[in-house]
Design a protein around this motif. Sequence first.
Motif, PDB file in Angstrom:
ATOM      1  N   VAL A  35      47.744  47.445  43.787  1.00 16.08           N
ATOM      2  CA  VAL A  35      46.754  46.369  43.672  1.00 16.08           C
ATOM      3  C   VAL A  35      46.226  46.043  45.069  1.00 16.08           C
ATOM      4  CG1 VAL A  35      46.377  43.967  43.008  1.00 16.08           C
ATOM      5  CG2 VAL A  35      47.802  45.452  41.580  1.00 16.08           C
ATOM      6  N   LYS A  37      43.424  44.188  45.797  1.00 11.36           N
ATOM      7  CA  LYS A  37      42.386  43.152  45.782  1.00 11.36           C
ATOM      8  C   LYS A  37      42.418  42.259  47.017  1.00 11.36           C
ATOM      9  CE  LYS A  37      45.169  40.170  42.785  1.00 11.36           C
ATOM     10  NZ  LYS A  37      45.473  39.863  41.383  1.00 11.36           N
ATOM     11  N   LEU A  80      41.463  44.645  37.031  1.00 17.91           N
ATOM     12  CA  LEU A  80      42.498  43.681  36.649  1.00 17.91           C
ATOM     13  C   LEU A  80      41.927  42.448  35.971  1.00 17.91           C
ATOM     14  CD1 LEU A  80      44.597  43.816  39.917  1.00 17.91           C
ATOM     15  CD2 LEU A  80      45.232  44.780  37.703  1.00 17.91           C
ATOM     16  N   LEU A  99      41.550  45.777  31.924  1.00 18.45           N
ATOM     17  CA  LEU A  99      42.426  44.854  31.198  1.00 18.45           C
ATOM     18  C   LEU A  99      41.556  43.959  30.325  1.00 18.45           C
ATOM     19  CD1 LEU A  99      44.446  45.999  33.126  1.00 18.45           C
ATOM     20  CD2 LEU A  99      45.086  43.721  33.866  1.00 18.45           C
ATOM     21  N   ARG A 132      47.657  32.353  31.244  1.00 16.32           N
ATOM     22  CA  ARG A 132      46.382  32.818  31.800  1.00 16.32           C
ATOM     23  C   ARG A 132      45.842  33.813  30.775  1.00 16.32           C
ATOM     24  NH1 ARG A 132      45.697  35.479  37.756  1.00 16.32           N
ATOM     25  NH2 ARG A 132      45.794  37.380  36.532  1.00 16.32           N
ATOM     26  N   GLU A 133      45.471  35.036  31.186  1.00 13.63           N
ATOM     27  CA  GLU A 133      44.801  35.910  30.223  1.00 13.63           C
ATOM     28  C   GLU A 133      45.770  36.524  29.216  1.00 13.63           C
ATOM     29  OE1 GLU A 133      45.932  36.725  33.150  1.00 13.63           O
ATOM     30  OE2 GLU A 133      45.238  38.691  33.817  1.00 13.63           O
ATOM     31  N   ASN A 161      50.824  39.561  32.088  1.00 13.23           N
ATOM     32  CA  ASN A 161      50.801  39.054  33.458  1.00 13.23           C
ATOM     33  C   ASN A 161      51.470  37.685  33.483  1.00 13.23           C
ATOM     34  OD1 ASN A 161      49.709  39.667  36.207  1.00 13.23           O
ATOM     35  ND2 ASN A 161      48.849  37.615  35.919  1.00 13.23           N
ATOM     36  N   ASN A 200      53.358  42.290  37.499  1.00 14.15           N
ATOM     37  CA  ASN A 200      52.982  42.357  38.910  1.00 14.15           C
ATOM     38  C   ASN A 200      54.227  42.398  39.802  1.00 14.15           C
ATOM     39  OD1 ASN A 200      53.940  39.686  38.806  1.00 14.15           O
ATOM     40  ND2 ASN A 200      51.900  38.945  38.267  1.00 14.15           N
ATOM     41  N   SER A 201      54.092  41.942  41.034  1.00 15.07           N
ATOM     42  CA  SER A 201      55.240  41.948  41.959  1.00 15.07           C
ATOM     43  C   SER A 201      56.427  41.175  41.399  1.00 15.07           C
ATOM     44  CB  SER A 201      54.843  41.348  43.312  1.00 15.07           C
ATOM     45  OG  SER A 201      53.887  42.168  43.941  1.00 15.07           O
ATOM     46  N   ARG A 220      51.840  46.813  38.149  1.00 14.80           N
ATOM     47  CA  ARG A 220      50.671  46.596  39.012  1.00 14.80           C
ATOM     48  C   ARG A 220      51.124  45.744  40.187  1.00 14.80           C
ATOM     49  NH1 ARG A 220      49.992  44.547  33.929  1.00 14.80           N
ATOM     50  NH2 ARG A 220      49.785  42.477  34.816  1.00 14.80           N
ATOM     51  N   GLY A 222      50.793  44.246  44.071  1.00 15.51           N
ATOM     52  CA  GLY A 222      49.969  43.952  45.238  1.00 15.51           C
ATOM     53  C   GLY A 222      50.779  43.248  46.317  1.00 15.51           C
ATOM     54  N   PHE A 223      51.143  42.014  46.041  1.00 21.36           N
ATOM     55  CA  PHE A 223      51.824  41.142  47.006  1.00 21.36           C
ATOM     56  C   PHE A 223      52.970  41.842  47.751  1.00 21.36           C
ATOM     57  CE2 PHE A 223      55.347  38.251  47.869  1.00 21.36           C
ATOM     58  CZ  PHE A 223      54.749  37.236  48.597  1.00 21.36           C
ATOM     59  N   TYR A 338      50.043  35.597  51.681  1.00 20.24           N
ATOM     60  CA  TYR A 338      48.973  36.155  50.847  1.00 20.24           C
ATOM     61  C   TYR A 338      47.657  35.382  51.006  1.00 20.24           C
ATOM     62  CZ  TYR A 338      47.276  38.991  46.947  1.00 20.24           C
ATOM     63  OH  TYR A 338      46.594  39.897  46.179  1.00 20.24           O
TER      64      TYR A 338
HETATM   65  C1  LIG Z   1      46.645  40.282  41.104  1.00 18.89           C
HETATM   66  C2  LIG Z   1      47.160  40.889  39.863  1.00 18.89           C
HETATM   67  C3  LIG Z   1      48.284  41.734  39.910  1.00 18.89           C
HETATM   68  C4  LIG Z   1      49.072  41.953  41.175  1.00 18.89           C
HETATM   69  O1  LIG Z   1      49.849  40.833  41.444  1.00 18.89           O
HETATM   70  P1  LIG Z   1      50.785  40.754  42.748  1.00 18.89           P
HETATM   71  O2  LIG Z   1      51.521  39.502  42.573  1.00 18.89           O
HETATM   72  O3  LIG Z   1      49.871  40.775  43.920  1.00 18.89           O
HETATM   73  O4  LIG Z   1      51.666  41.955  42.707  1.00 18.89           O
HETATM   74  C5  LIG Z   1      48.670  42.328  38.729  1.00 18.89           C
HETATM   75  N1  LIG Z   1      48.012  42.116  37.568  1.00 18.89           N
HETATM   76  C6  LIG Z   1      46.946  41.308  37.488  1.00 18.89           C
HETATM   77  C7  LIG Z   1      46.273  41.113  36.175  1.00 18.89           C
HETATM   78  C8  LIG Z   1      46.485  40.670  38.628  1.00 18.89           C
HETATM   79  O5  LIG Z   1      45.414  39.867  38.549  1.00 18.89           O
END
Ligand SMILES: *Cc1c(COP(=O)(O)O)cnc(C)c1O
Length: 375
Positions: A35, A37, A80, A99, A132-133, A161, A200-201, A220, A222-223, A338
């Motif tokens: 990720v 972003k 995402l 997604l 959320r979604e 998520n 996610n993380s 997925r 990122g962080f 972050y």
């Molecule tokens: C930002 C995001 C991630 C990544 O999340 P991190 O906490 O940065 O690992 C994964 N899935 C979705 C839908 C996101 O918006």
Amino acid sequence: MNTSAWLYFDSSKLRDNVGRLQRLCRRRGVELAAVVKAGCGWSEIARAALEGGCGMLADSRLDNLARIQQSGIRAPSMLLRLPAPSQAEAVVRLCDISLNSELESIRALNAAAQRLGRRHRVLLMVELGDRREGILPDRLPALIEALQPLQAIEVAGIGTNLGCLGGIRTTVDKLSELVGLARRVERLLGHELEYVSGGNSGSLPLLLEGRLPAGINHLRIGFSMLLGRDPYTDEPLPGLHTDVFALEAELIEVQTKHSLPDGEVVLDAFGQVPHFEDRGERRRGILSLGRLDTDLATLRPLDDGIGMIGASSDHLVVDLGPDLRYRVGDRLRFAPGYGALVQAMLSPYVEKCLDSPFQAADITSSMAVSSVASP
Ligand SMILES: *Cc1c(COP(=O)(O)O)cnc(C)c1O
């Protein structure tokens, strides 16, 4: 650029982080989407993630994916954030998979894909408590049925998520529920799902402890990839670099002042009533950095002796502690969290530096940055 604030990105450290996460995931049969972003479309970040061995890029914004692709990078890409129906055509053009949780949006994607003579893959998001979604689990069968006539849409998987809006922890129970739902969806579809995307993380601690439920085959991240830290504790994760990024700014004032303001307190520049601790006379510095450039709450000085006092739009005020070595023109270095990272990445006033040697915090001369790339 007439800048006096710099964001350094060490691509070899990001490659290492991605490589380590990639190996951890592969061992458990999990595919990793990097990720990117927080990089706001800076292609060097995506490039390093791919060079680290990751096979898929994920971003929440189409513009970021477009910029990454314009730089010549070709890799499977995941969107995402839920697509806006008005962007359906761009989503199909720019992303291999998106997604989704709304039938109307998927219909728009189907129409766009048909116009473009393509197929588009969707990952259906399920809401498991973060609010959320995602659709509620008991609405999945009806959605699957409604998707059947859409010729250009392929249901590639389901996902969830957590830990974003509601701050909900990713647990074995939640992910086991997702796996159970995936099996139900497979029975409805009559074929296996390619992806059961377990978050996610926030899912990494489970992966590291070997407790990620079997059946989760995609994450997925990122962080933790960018910052090397556990999302729950903010502690460093074993084997990951926590200094992929560093933020530096120059001292533009160093003077001794009282730690308490003097006069009638009304509001600060952001409409808040500020509070200060009485620490007597202190040596304080002002840095060429402000709220326009970064997020104070997630910015940590690398020198432990330095304390954060506050910031207005263009000025960051720090307590320099008892150390007398800092002078006007010196640079101070910070580890961005972050929020601080994203804000610095977005700020046109912060120069982005790729793989430049990091400066010592007390170097006074202004070093010419060797390899500079603006995102
Ligand atoms: C930002 C995001 C991630 C990544 O999340 P991190 O906490 O940065 O690992 C994964 N899935 C979705 C839908 C996101 O918006």
